[in-house]
Design an enzyme around this catalytic site. Structure first.
Site, PDB file in Angstrom:
ATOM      1  N   LEU A  64      34.211 110.945  76.131  1.00  0.00           N
ATOM      2  CA  LEU A  64      33.604 110.435  77.352  1.00  0.00           C
ATOM      3  C   LEU A  64      34.467 109.343  77.985  1.00  0.00           C
ATOM      4  O   LEU A  64      35.149 108.582  77.304  1.00  0.00           O
ATOM      5  CB  LEU A  64      32.212 109.889  77.041  1.00  0.00           C
ATOM      6  N   HIS A 124      32.125 110.187  83.146  1.00  0.00           N
ATOM      7  CA  HIS A 124      30.865 110.520  82.486  1.00  0.00           C
ATOM      8  C   HIS A 124      29.864 109.372  82.621  1.00  0.00           C
ATOM      9  O   HIS A 124      28.668 109.611  82.828  1.00  0.00           O
ATOM     10  CB  HIS A 124      31.106 110.814  81.003  1.00  0.00           C
ATOM     11  N   GLN A 143      34.836 128.907  76.533  1.00  0.00           N
ATOM     12  CA  GLN A 143      35.500 128.706  77.815  1.00  0.00           C
ATOM     13  C   GLN A 143      36.993 128.442  77.681  1.00  0.00           C
ATOM     14  O   GLN A 143      37.669 128.136  78.655  1.00  0.00           O
ATOM     15  CB  GLN A 143      34.819 127.590  78.602  1.00  0.00           C
ATOM     16  N   ASP A 180      35.534 119.014  89.163  1.00  0.00           N
ATOM     17  CA  ASP A 180      35.396 120.424  88.781  1.00  0.00           C
ATOM     18  C   ASP A 180      34.564 121.152  89.839  1.00  0.00           C
ATOM     19  O   ASP A 180      33.522 121.744  89.534  1.00  0.00           O
ATOM     20  CB  ASP A 180      34.746 120.531  87.398  1.00  0.00           C
ATOM     21  N   VAL A 224      35.766 110.227  89.844  1.00  0.00           N
ATOM     22  CA  VAL A 224      36.167 108.860  89.503  1.00  0.00           C
ATOM     23  C   VAL A 224      37.657 108.887  89.179  1.00  0.00           C
ATOM     24  O   VAL A 224      38.130 109.758  88.437  1.00  0.00           O
ATOM     25  CB  VAL A 224      35.352 108.327  88.310  1.00  0.00           C
ATOM     26  N   SER A 233      39.169 114.184  80.341  1.00  0.00           N
ATOM     27  CA  SER A 233      39.359 114.015  78.902  1.00  0.00           C
ATOM     28  C   SER A 233      40.751 114.435  78.466  1.00  0.00           C
ATOM     29  O   SER A 233      41.285 113.942  77.472  1.00  0.00           O
ATOM     30  CB  SER A 233      38.303 114.824  78.141  1.00  0.00           C
ATOM     31  N   ARG A 234      41.376 115.344  79.213  1.00  0.00           N
ATOM     32  CA  ARG A 234      42.713 115.823  78.857  1.00  0.00           C
ATOM     33  C   ARG A 234      43.810 114.788  79.142  1.00  0.00           C
ATOM     34  O   ARG A 234      44.923 114.918  78.634  1.00  0.00           O
ATOM     35  CB  ARG A 234      43.028 117.121  79.603  1.00  0.00           C
TER      36      ARG A 234
END
Length: 284
Positions: free
Chosen positions: A30, A34, A58, A147, A173, A183-184
């Site tokens: 997170l 998030h 996915q 996304d 953000v 996160s990547r």
């Protein structure tokens, strides 16, 4: 905060929860993006549920499932700090029990862009989100604008399958240098991290071209490509200027549009987008 790991315990926990319930589906690791979704859920809802589940369905066979960052303890600490009511942290077997044999395929809006670049990706997304929607029974679910296509796919799924949930999009953000939080990002090498803000600069170049009067889809796509070409570490997968409702590539921007792109830095693949939603004029 209560940590819940099974379907049965989740149903028991939510049976007496105050309504409305807000759901923030995540794959963990997170970050401030998030946190912003959790804050929006708190503003709208009496109860907030955060799911933490790295969804294997996915990820393609050549993608980075094994390398996806994970730290349950870190994520739960953030959830507690953000006053989350329930953290749902299921195993793969809880989401996909033995004999699970259903896939949700959403159709046209899932085919271009990420759908074309990552075959099967949105089937995995739609399937896991349908399961989460069914388990939590929330009134609202929160997703990030970064996304954008994913949100469109999920909204279409919920509408078509008559799932009574409001799918809410929250603003992207960004870091101070413009890089969208993901996160990547933690997997970027230092030189790749320094290069990565080129995504946002490319989107802004196309937005500025549009603001200056350009309505040609090709011209806006070329504006993005020119900026990306200035960064040697950036390997462009696609740039897009598409209809914001259908994601069909536009020859001319005469209504709401979505600028988007996907770029690789070594083994790390990043996406970003910028909506063009203001009133369109009849300029050249």
């Amino acid at each position: 905060m209560q940590v819940v790991r099974t379907r049965a315990d989740l149903r028991t926990a939510l049976a007496s929860a105050e309504r409305p319930v807000g759901l923030v589906p995540t794959m963990g690791w997170l970050h401030e993006g998030h946190r912003s979704l959790i804050a929006r859920s708190h503003a709208d809802s009496a109860t907030t549920v955060v799911s933490i589940f790295v969804n294997p369905r996915q990820f393609g066979s050549s993608e980075d499932l094994a390398r996806y960052p994970r730290s349950e303890a870190r994520d739960l600490e953030i959830c507690a700090a953000e006053a989350v009511d329930f953290a749902f942290v299921p195993s793969v077997e809880e989401i996909y029990p033995p004999g699970f044999d259903t896939t949700v395929s959403v159709g046209a809006v899932a085919r271009p862009l990420e759908g074309s670049a990552r075959p099967g990706h949105f089937e995995g997304v739609a399937t896991v989100v349908a399961v989460l929607f069914g388990l939590v029974g929330a009134e609202r679910a929160y997703f990030g604008q970064k996304d954008a296509q994913q949100v469109m796919v999920i909204r279409q799924m919920a509408r078509d399958l008559a799932i009574g949930i409001e799918v809410i999009t929250c603003p992207t953000v960004r870091e101070p240098d413009g890089l969208a939080l993901s996160s990547r990002n933690v997997r970027l090498a230092p030189d790749e991290r320094a290069a990565a803000p080129v995504l946002h600069r490319a989107l802004l170049a196309a937005r500025e071209s549009h603001a200056a009067g350009s309505r040609s889809g090709d011209a806006l796509r070329e504006a993005m490509r020119r900026v990306l070409a200035t960064e040697p570490l950036a390997v462009t997968e696609y740039v897009s200027c598409a209809d914001a409702r259908t994601l069909h590539e536009l020859e001319r921007v005469d209504g709401p549009a979505l600028l988007s792109l996907a770029v690789r830095f070594g083994t790390v693949r990043l996406i970003d987008n910028e909506p063009l939603e203001e009133a369109m004029d009849s300029g050249a």
